[in-house]
Design an enzyme around this catalytic site. Sequence first.
Site, PDB file in Angstrom:
ATOM      1  N   GLU A  13       3.388  -0.055  -7.433  1.00 10.81           N
ATOM      2  CA  GLU A  13       2.299   0.755  -6.861  1.00 10.81           C
ATOM      3  C   GLU A  13       1.608   0.042  -5.698  1.00 10.81           C
ATOM      4  O   GLU A  13       0.409   0.167  -5.487  1.00 10.81           O
ATOM      5  CB  GLU A  13       1.332   1.225  -7.949  1.00 10.81           C
ATOM      6  CG  GLU A  13       2.087   2.065  -8.992  1.00 10.81           C
ATOM      7  CD  GLU A  13       1.262   3.028  -9.773  1.00 10.81           C
ATOM      8  OE1 GLU A  13       0.201   3.431  -9.270  1.00 10.81           O
ATOM      9  OE2 GLU A  13       1.691   3.391 -10.871  1.00 10.81           O
ATOM     10  N   LEU A  42       9.154   7.934  -4.956  1.00  9.56           N
ATOM     11  CA  LEU A  42       8.801   7.659  -3.560  1.00  9.56           C
ATOM     12  C   LEU A  42       9.759   6.609  -2.974  1.00  9.56           C
ATOM     13  O   LEU A  42      10.342   6.808  -1.915  1.00  9.56           O
ATOM     14  CB  LEU A  42       7.346   7.154  -3.492  1.00  9.56           C
ATOM     15  CG  LEU A  42       6.813   6.754  -2.122  1.00  9.56           C
ATOM     16  CD1 LEU A  42       6.679   7.971  -1.209  1.00  9.56           C
ATOM     17  CD2 LEU A  42       5.438   6.069  -2.242  1.00  9.56           C
TER      18      LEU A  42
HETATM   19  N1  CAA Z   1      -5.107   8.767   1.245  1.00  7.94           N
HETATM   20  C1  CAA Z   1      -4.937   9.797   2.132  1.00  7.94           C
HETATM   21  N2  CAA Z   1      -4.287   9.657   3.311  1.00  7.94           N
HETATM   22  C2  CAA Z   1      -3.808   8.429   3.600  1.00  7.94           C
HETATM   23  C3  CAA Z   1      -3.930   7.333   2.731  1.00  7.94           C
HETATM   24  C4  CAA Z   1      -4.630   7.537   1.518  1.00  7.94           C
HETATM   25  N3  CAA Z   1      -4.802   6.527   0.652  1.00  7.94           N
HETATM   26  N4  CAA Z   1      -3.342   6.255   3.294  1.00  7.94           N
HETATM   27  C5  CAA Z   1      -2.850   6.657   4.469  1.00  7.94           C
HETATM   28  N5  CAA Z   1      -3.134   7.973   4.656  1.00  7.94           N
HETATM   29  C6  CAA Z   1      -2.795   8.788   5.815  1.00  7.94           C
HETATM   30  C7  CAA Z   1      -3.343   8.175   7.104  1.00  7.94           C
HETATM   31  O1  CAA Z   1      -4.671   8.574   7.350  1.00  7.94           O
HETATM   32  C8  CAA Z   1      -2.377   8.705   8.146  1.00  7.94           C
HETATM   33  O2  CAA Z   1      -2.725  10.021   8.473  1.00  7.94           O
HETATM   34  P1  CAA Z   1      -3.168  10.401  10.005  1.00  7.94           P
HETATM   35  O3  CAA Z   1      -1.994  10.033  10.843  1.00  7.94           O
HETATM   36  O4  CAA Z   1      -3.432  11.880   9.949  1.00  7.94           O
HETATM   37  O5  CAA Z   1      -4.352   9.579  10.288  1.00  7.94           O
HETATM   38  C9  CAA Z   1      -1.053   8.769   7.392  1.00  7.94           C
HETATM   39  O6  CAA Z   1      -1.376   8.812   5.988  1.00  7.94           O
HETATM   40  C10 CAA Z   1      -0.164   7.561   7.650  1.00  7.94           C
HETATM   41  O7  CAA Z   1      -0.920   6.427   7.291  1.00  7.94           O
HETATM   42  P2  CAA Z   1      -0.615   4.975   7.882  1.00  7.94           P
HETATM   43  O8  CAA Z   1      -0.393   5.076   9.343  1.00  7.94           O
HETATM   44  O9  CAA Z   1      -1.667   4.051   7.388  1.00  7.94           O
HETATM   45  O10 CAA Z   1       0.800   4.677   7.196  1.00  7.94           O
HETATM   46  P3  CAA Z   1       1.686   3.367   7.205  1.00  7.94           P
HETATM   47  O11 CAA Z   1       3.091   3.768   7.443  1.00  7.94           O
HETATM   48  O12 CAA Z   1       1.073   2.311   8.063  1.00  7.94           O
HETATM   49  O13 CAA Z   1       1.649   2.920   5.650  1.00  7.94           O
HETATM   50  C11 CAA Z   1       0.827   1.744   3.758  1.00  7.94           C
HETATM   51  C12 CAA Z   1       0.512   2.546   5.020  1.00  7.94           C
HETATM   52  C13 CAA Z   1      -0.510   1.369   3.188  1.00  7.94           C
HETATM   53  C14 CAA Z   1       1.613   0.465   4.071  1.00  7.94           C
HETATM   54  C15 CAA Z   1       1.623   2.628   2.783  1.00  7.94           C
HETATM   55  O14 CAA Z   1       2.934   2.882   3.241  1.00  7.94           O
HETATM   56  C16 CAA Z   1       1.706   2.043   1.395  1.00  7.94           C
HETATM   57  O15 CAA Z   1       0.778   2.152   0.605  1.00  7.94           O
HETATM   58  N6  CAA Z   1       2.846   1.402   1.044  1.00  7.94           N
HETATM   59  C17 CAA Z   1       3.096   0.973  -0.304  1.00  7.94           C
HETATM   60  C18 CAA Z   1       3.884   1.999  -1.041  1.00  7.94           C
HETATM   61  C19 CAA Z   1       3.734   1.863  -2.527  1.00  7.94           C
HETATM   62  O16 CAA Z   1       2.671   1.592  -3.049  1.00  7.94           O
HETATM   63  N7  CAA Z   1       4.827   2.109  -3.223  1.00  7.94           N
HETATM   64  C20 CAA Z   1       4.801   2.116  -4.642  1.00  7.94           C
HETATM   65  C21 CAA Z   1       5.897   2.981  -5.145  1.00  7.94           C
HETATM   66  S1  CAA Z   1       5.463   3.950  -6.520  1.00  7.94           S
HETATM   67  C22 CAA Z   1       5.546   2.972  -7.868  1.00  7.94           C
HETATM   68  O17 CAA Z   1       5.601   1.785  -7.807  1.00  7.94           O
HETATM   69  C23 CAA Z   1       5.459   3.730  -9.118  1.00  7.94           C
HETATM   70  C24 CAA Z   1       5.968   3.099 -10.338  1.00  7.94           C
HETATM   71  O18 CAA Z   1       7.101   2.719 -10.460  1.00  7.94           O
HETATM   72  C25 CAA Z   1       5.075   2.964 -11.473  1.00  7.94           C
END
Ligand code: CAA
Length: 387
Positions: free
Chosen positions: A369, A125
């Site tokens: 995450e 991602l």
């Molecule tokens: N489940 C389902 N849908 C979701 C959701 C969820 N948990 N969270 C958001 N959505 C949906 C929203 O409902 C929205 O849909 P609609 O427009 O239809 O309503 C859409 O997704 C966009 O949501 P937001 O407007 O809330 O999105 P945003 O751009 O404001 O971002 C955020 C929200 C919480 C900041 C998100 O970007 C986030 O979680 N960021 C962190 C990313 C992350 O965790 N990265 C980790 C990388 S992976 C990793 O680390 C793996 C590894 O190495 C082990």
Amino acid sequence: MNFELTEEQQMIQAAARDFAREQIAPVAADFDHSGEFPLANIQAMGELGLMGIEVPEQYGGAGLDTIGYVLAMIEICAADAAHGTIMSVNNSLFCNGILKHGSEPQKERFVRAVASGEEIGAYALTEPQSGSDASRMKSRAERSEDGTHYVINARKSWITSGPHARYLVLFAMTDAEAGAKGVSAFIIDTEEAGFSRGKTEPKLGIRASATCEIELNDYRCPVAHRLGEEGEGFKIAMGVLDAGRIGIAAQAVGIAQAAYQASLEYARDRKAFGQEIGTFQMIQSKIADMKCKLEAARLLTLRAAWAKQQAARTGARFTVDGSMAKLFASEACMWITHQAVQLHGGMGYSKEMPVERYFRDAKITEIYEGTSEIQRLVIARQETGLR
Ligand code: CAA
């Protein structure tokens, strides 16, 4: 309310504990030192069912529940967090998403291979310019003229297990103008043309879990390997992370448990001023606070696992449960490992004792995450209803 574990949950907990104590704990410091990927152990864990705990047996998994997954993660991470990282990505980020959104042939081929431990899975991602703001990705996927494939050009960073992964769940924009609604998910075979690996990250902790950059240059992904519908990718990514965060909370509990146990033993054995240091009130205060935070983190994590199980029946989201568990457990873990180093004095600063490794491994649980700041944002948005 019933705090008792089922027979199956006790069995997977015992299997993970035995493997962790016999096969992982004795070599954990060596793997940390060398940074070597513990491939043989990961394959053996696959044979035990630990790489697909919630995957139904028909796809090569153990067919157990999320509480069973959390219990097993705690045991593995108490021995070595790096093994736990690889396990959590295979379980939560790879198998979980395909099980929920994948087609039957995708489950048969990709979930089976990873859940059984034959192959390693990964989740792509993050990009160099977009971490927390995940929807601002630059990776692109365009349909080929004959409509049978997507041509993907992507650059992803911080890919856990990337150097060894055979398959990845990868996110790219199919509609660059549509923001989060323009993201789609794909399953990538790293042995196909157009896939390459970049630099491996030199990390502070979880050193045996390899992490690297990856690149796709005109990679041709069959339409049949798209996960879910076009434009559903961001929701798939977020839903998968909801589950992943419960696994990281469990990892934090496991590291904290090991640090607490080591501290308890040291407090009983080490003497200063003619008596065991565990008789001093300042040490007792640390032990009591460590224990309270550890058990509170464990309960929040198990509750989040329970919420995910409920959600499978009701369709409700368990986003906030996962975020609360990860936020609290990771910060408790950092605090507990910090106290453990302090309680061990000079020995806590030495690589001859494992608490130094626990302290380094703890830090990543507050970052990957979704950072602690992102977990707070998720919780507060939900609680206030404001954005
Ligand atoms: N489940 C389902 N849908 C979701 C959701 C969820 N948990 N969270 C958001 N959505 C949906 C929203 O409902 C929205 O849909 P609609 O427009 O239809 O309503 C859409 O997704 C966009 O949501 P937001 O407007 O809330 O999105 P945003 O751009 O404001 O971002 C955020 C929200 C919480 C900041 C998100 O970007 C986030 O979680 N960021 C962190 C990313 C992350 O965790 N990265 C980790 C990388 S992976 C990793 O680390 C793996 C590894 O190495 C082990």
